[in-house]
Design an enzyme around this catalytic site. Sequence first.
Site, PDB file in Angstrom:
ATOM      1  N   PRO A  23       0.860  -1.187   0.000  1.00  0.00           N
ATOM      2  CG  PRO A  23       0.100  -0.964   2.211  1.00  0.00           C
ATOM      3  CD  PRO A  23       0.962  -1.812   1.332  1.00  0.00           C
ATOM      4  CG  MET A  24       3.669   2.130  -1.878  1.00  0.00           C
ATOM      5  SD  MET A  24       4.843   1.933  -3.229  1.00  0.00           S
ATOM      6  CE  MET A  24       3.863   0.969  -4.375  1.00  0.00           C
ATOM      7  CB  ALA A  25       0.471   7.658   0.777  1.00  0.00           C
ATOM      8  CB  CYS A 107       2.396   5.697   8.122  1.00  0.00           C
ATOM      9  SG  CYS A 107       2.749   7.209   7.200  1.00  0.00           S
ATOM     10  CE  LYS A 146       3.949  -2.201   4.621  1.00  0.00           C
ATOM     11  NZ  LYS A 146       4.645  -0.923   4.609  1.00  0.00           N
ATOM     12  N   GLY A 208      10.448  -4.574   2.500  1.00  0.00           N
ATOM     13  CA  GLY A 208      11.653  -3.736   2.560  1.00  0.00           C
ATOM     14  C   GLY A 208      12.791  -4.282   1.730  1.00  0.00           C
ATOM     15  N   GLY A 231       7.169  -2.634  -3.032  1.00  0.00           N
ATOM     16  CA  GLY A 231       6.544  -1.315  -3.105  1.00  0.00           C
ATOM     17  C   GLY A 231       7.163  -0.458  -4.187  1.00  0.00           C
ATOM     18  NE  ARG A 232      10.985   2.640  -1.166  1.00  0.00           N
ATOM     19  CZ  ARG A 232      12.163   2.818  -0.597  1.00  0.00           C
ATOM     20  NH1 ARG A 232      12.812   3.950  -0.772  1.00  0.00           N
ATOM     21  NH2 ARG A 232      12.699   1.861   0.146  1.00  0.00           N
TER      22      ARG A 232
END
Length: 351
Positions: A23-25, A107, A146, A208, A231-232
Site C-alpha cells: 500500500p503506497m500513499a 507510517c 503492517k 523492505g 513497493g517502490r
Amino acid sequence: MIDLRESWRIGPVEVPTRLVLAPMAGVSVQAFRRQGRRYGAGLVCSEMVSCAGIEHRNEKTLGYLRVASDEHPLAIQLFGSNPRPMAEAARMVEAVGADIVDINFGCPVKKVTKTGAGAHLLEDPDRACRIVSAIADAVEIPVTVKLRRGVANGSRAALELGPRLVEAGAASLTLHPRSAQQMYTGTADHALTAELVSLVDVPVVASGDVTSRARAQAVLATTEAAAVMVGRGAQGNPWALREIVDGDDTEPSREEVAAELVLFVRETVRELGERRASGFLKKFYAWYLGRGRFPKEFKQELLQLDSTEEIERRLLAAAPGAYEILERLEAEVPSGAELTLELPVSIYGGG
C-alpha cells in the site's frame, strides 16, 4: 528453490502467489492494483485510508473505497488512533467487498504520527491492541497489521508488540524492519523479520528492499516468511513483479511501456476524473519512461501537456506499435465492474 507461484492463506483468504503489492500513499489507486494483479501480485492493497475521513464521509476518502471485480484478493488499509471509529471504518471496508482489512502501524510521516496513528502506535502497545481487538470483533473478514520495527533506530518494539497483536485478533503481520526514524534510508534488517516469524503462529509478510527475484528468494529462505511485499520497485515498473514471481527478466519494449502507460492513464482518469488524474499522473511519467526507456526530453515534453488525451496521442506517436498492444490489453482487462457503497455518484467521479 522457493516457488513464488505457491499459494498461501490469511485466514480463509487464499493468496495465489507469495508476492504482495505494498500500500503506497499517492500511488496505490485501483489502476495500479489491477495492473499489479495482472503481473503476478497475489494480494494488492489500497493506499492507507483515514478512518476520520470515513467517519466524516469525506468524499475524497470515500473514493478510495472502490473495489473492482478483478483485483481480489484486496486489502484496504486503514489508519487512525481510536478503536471505535476504526471499527466503524472497518465495517465499511467489509461492506464494499474488500477481502481483508489492514491496519497501518508503520507510517513514519509526521502528519500521520502526530495524530497518534501510524508508527506512533508502536509506542502505545495497549491502544494498538485495543484497535486490533475492536476491528476483529466488528468484521468477519481477516484483520492484518503492517508495522515497522519501532520508532527509534535499533528498536525491537515490533517483536514485543507482534505476538500481542495476534492475540488481539490479527490474522497476519507485515514487518518493514526499518525504524520510523530511518524512513527509507539504510537497509531493512530482515534478521528481525526472522525473529518475528519464530514468535507468532500467523503468516508474516517481509517488506523492505525486495527488488529482484534473487532478493525475494533469499528473504523468504532466511526469514521463513509466507510472502514478500514489493513497493517502490513496482512504481511505473510492473515488469519487476513478473521478474520476481516468474523469473522473466525480459526488458519491456518501448511499445509495451507506452501501451501500459496509456492504459494506466485511461483507468486513472476513469477513477479520479480528468482534473485530479492530471496532477496525480505526473510522477508516473518519470517512473515509466525512465530506466533508459525514453529520452529525458520526451518525459519533460509530456509534463508540459495540458490534457491526458494529448499525453496519450504523444505516447502512441512515439511508439506506433503500442496501439496494437493497447487494443489487446483493453480487450483482456475487464471494464471494472465495481461494488461500491450506496453513496452519491460524484464520489466515484473524483469530483
